[in-house]
Write an enzyme that holds these catalytic residues in place. Structure first.
Site, PDB file in Angstrom:
ATOM      1  N   LYS A 241      56.920  42.799   2.765  1.00  0.00           N
ATOM      2  CA  LYS A 241      56.818  41.444   3.295  1.00  0.00           C
ATOM      3  C   LYS A 241      55.880  40.608   2.421  1.00  0.00           C
ATOM      4  O   LYS A 241      54.945  41.140   1.806  1.00  0.00           O
ATOM      5  CB  LYS A 241      56.243  41.472   4.716  1.00  0.00           C
ATOM      6  CG  LYS A 241      57.090  42.148   5.769  1.00  0.00           C
ATOM      7  CD  LYS A 241      56.339  42.169   7.095  1.00  0.00           C
ATOM      8  CE  LYS A 241      57.112  42.897   8.184  1.00  0.00           C
ATOM      9  NZ  LYS A 241      58.259  42.111   8.667  1.00  0.00           N
ATOM     10  N   ARG A 315      64.507  49.463  14.377  1.00  0.00           N
ATOM     11  CA  ARG A 315      65.759  49.945  14.972  1.00  0.00           C
ATOM     12  C   ARG A 315      66.026  51.401  14.600  1.00  0.00           C
ATOM     13  O   ARG A 315      66.719  52.114  15.322  1.00  0.00           O
ATOM     14  CB  ARG A 315      66.916  49.049  14.551  1.00  0.00           C
ATOM     15  CG  ARG A 315      67.236  49.053  13.071  1.00  0.00           C
ATOM     16  CD  ARG A 315      68.068  47.867  12.648  1.00  0.00           C
ATOM     17  NE  ARG A 315      67.310  46.622  12.743  1.00  0.00           N
ATOM     18  CZ  ARG A 315      67.827  45.421  12.483  1.00  0.00           C
ATOM     19  NH1 ARG A 315      69.101  45.305  12.134  1.00  0.00           N
ATOM     20  NH2 ARG A 315      67.087  44.342  12.574  1.00  0.00           N
TER      21      ARG A 315
END
Length: 464
Positions: A241, A315
């Protein structure tokens, strides 16, 4: 700071306790119903009663305060009462008859507004204390407030003090005294227990990845399983990020924080369920053994997953945990996760979307959301979007390539791992307040757990 600092131990109003009157803006009827001294002071000061505005009413003696007036604005929002916790002087206070205002929610708003994250910095001054109305359930209101405070504390704690080890310690603290059993699978044991995706995501961290498993309840009760994403910090992995995106990633365990808070409430309220809580606790770190874009891993479900982006790690850990939960065929399986930025683009930071194919449960959650002033909004599990998760080399990919409907496709990814549960619901929460509100400072936030508690109480009732 703890709840006893802001909540009086009994509902008895002492002679020194002072009243709070609640009025709507530009409501002559509300003003006329006040004590004469308060109505005169409103007229003299020109108080407009905007939401969260507080007017101190002077007493007969110089420098004393006889009471306070809380403005509700035009929306009659009971959580405007949260402003009182910051604007009232120290001492005991109580709500006068709220009329059409829900005193339970106003009282809860006061307690939520009193929250301060004080682990690293002491509160500057003594807080005002609320004396609950005698018709309210002090135990329940206190438990809900403490659950909100717990979720906020966990999310606000930085990863140097709340890594996977710290999440496990928090889970054990919730279990302690509640007769909840705790089992933890750590490190390479995850591979032996067929939890490969949790291991892959967390293996690069200095703290071992783990699956935390809590249980409570009687065997004959309906199975309720909660799964919470516990990513203690998310660098994004090798798909790293930017600094602006990484700054707040201590909150990426917000799903675990909210699930632990909700689990504590379920036990405290003695709901008639056989509760299981699963928290995959990992740090998505960067090291020589970090998982890579293009890697392919097996899952507990038997499906192979291609890694399209290492920043879609939540996820992956949820997939193994959901599969494990699903194997018991629970009556209801709920997961909570700070899963996608797309959910924030769609609904903003304050309204988490949820996904389910169970219309009855969805209606119950939606109704409870409105009653509890705990915003949630159902979104569609639009099946045609699932083709975006197709992979040319594996059973599925963890991301789509077009970037469209990101929250929906994340939910559809998770749905692939739930096939046996009678009912399943996924909550894509933000777990953070970007802007200060009357009942919530900037920082970690509990989202959805009050509405879920109400829906679960209606669904299962209380154990005998």
């Amino acid at each position: 700071m703890n709840l006893n600092d802001v909540l009086a131990p009994t509902t008895r109003r002492t002679r020194t306790a002072r009243p709070v009157w609640m009025i709507r803006s530009d409501s002559p009827a509300d003003i006329a119903a006040l004590a004469p001294a308060a109505s005169r002071w409103i007229e003299e000061t020109g108080f407009k009663a905007g939401a969260g505005e507080v007017l101190l009413v002077p007493g007969d003696e110089p420098g004393t305060v006889a009471g306070a007036v809380l403005g509700l604005g035009e929306a009659d929002d009971p959580f405007a009462a949260g402003a009182l916790a910051r604007k009232l002087p120290a001492g005991d206070w109580y709500f006068e008859d709220g009329g059409e205002i829900d005193l339970r929610l106003a009282s809860l708003g006061f307690l939520m507004g009193a929250y301060r994250f004080s682990r690293y910095r002491k509160p500057a001054s003594p807080a005002p204390r609320l004396v609950l109305d005698r018709n309210l359930d002090r135990g329940e209101i206190g438990a809900v407030a403490e659950a909100v405070w717990l979720a906020r504390d966990l999310v606000n704690t930085p990863a140097n003090d709340l890594g996977p080890d710290g999440i496990e310690a928090a889970a054990r603290a919730v279990a302690k005294g509640r007769k909840m059993t705790v089992r933890v699978t750590r490190g390479n044991e995850l591979l032996k227990q067929n939890l490969p995706l949790i291991h892959a995501v967390g293996r690069a961290s200095a703290q071992a990845p783990r699956l935390i498993d809590l249980r409570w309840g009687k065997r004959g009760s309906p199975r309720l399983t909660l799964v919470g994403k516990g990513v203690a910090f998310d660098t994004g992995g090798l798909d790293i990020k930017p600094p602006s995106g990484m700054r707040n990633m201590k909150k990426d365990m917000g799903g675990a924080a909210n699930v632990l808070a909700l689990a504590g409430l379920i036990v405290d309220m003695k709901l008639d369920v056989r509760l299981r809580v699963l928290i995959p606790a990992v740090e998505n770190a960067i090291a020589g053994n970090a998982f890579r874009p293009g890697d392919i891993f097996p899952s507990r479900k038997g499906l192979t997953v291609e890694i399209g982006n290492t920043d879609a790690e939540g996820r992956l850990v949820l997939a193994d945990a959901l599969t494990l939960a699903d194997e018991e065929k629970p009556d209801l399986l709920i997961d909570m996760a700070t899963l996608t930025g797309a959910a924030r683009v769609a609904l903003g930071p304050d309204v988490p979307p949820f996904y389910t194919t169970d219309d009855t449960f969805a209606d119950a959650v939606a109704a409870a959301s409105l009653l509890e002033h705990d915003p949630l909004w159902r979104m569609p599990l639009w099946a045609p979007y699932a083709k975006g998760l197709n992979s040319q080399v594996a059973d599925l990919c963890n991301v789509t390539t077009d970037g469209m409907a990101g929250s929906v496709t994340a939910a559809l990814f998770l749905k692939r791992f739930v096939t046996e549960a009678k009912s399943w619901a996924h909550f894509d929460i933000f777990a953070w307040s970007l802007n200060a509100k009357a009942h919530a400072p900037v920082g970690g936030e509990a989202q959805g757990i009050r509405a879920l508690l109400m829906a679960l109480k209606q669904r299962y009732g209380v154990a005998d």
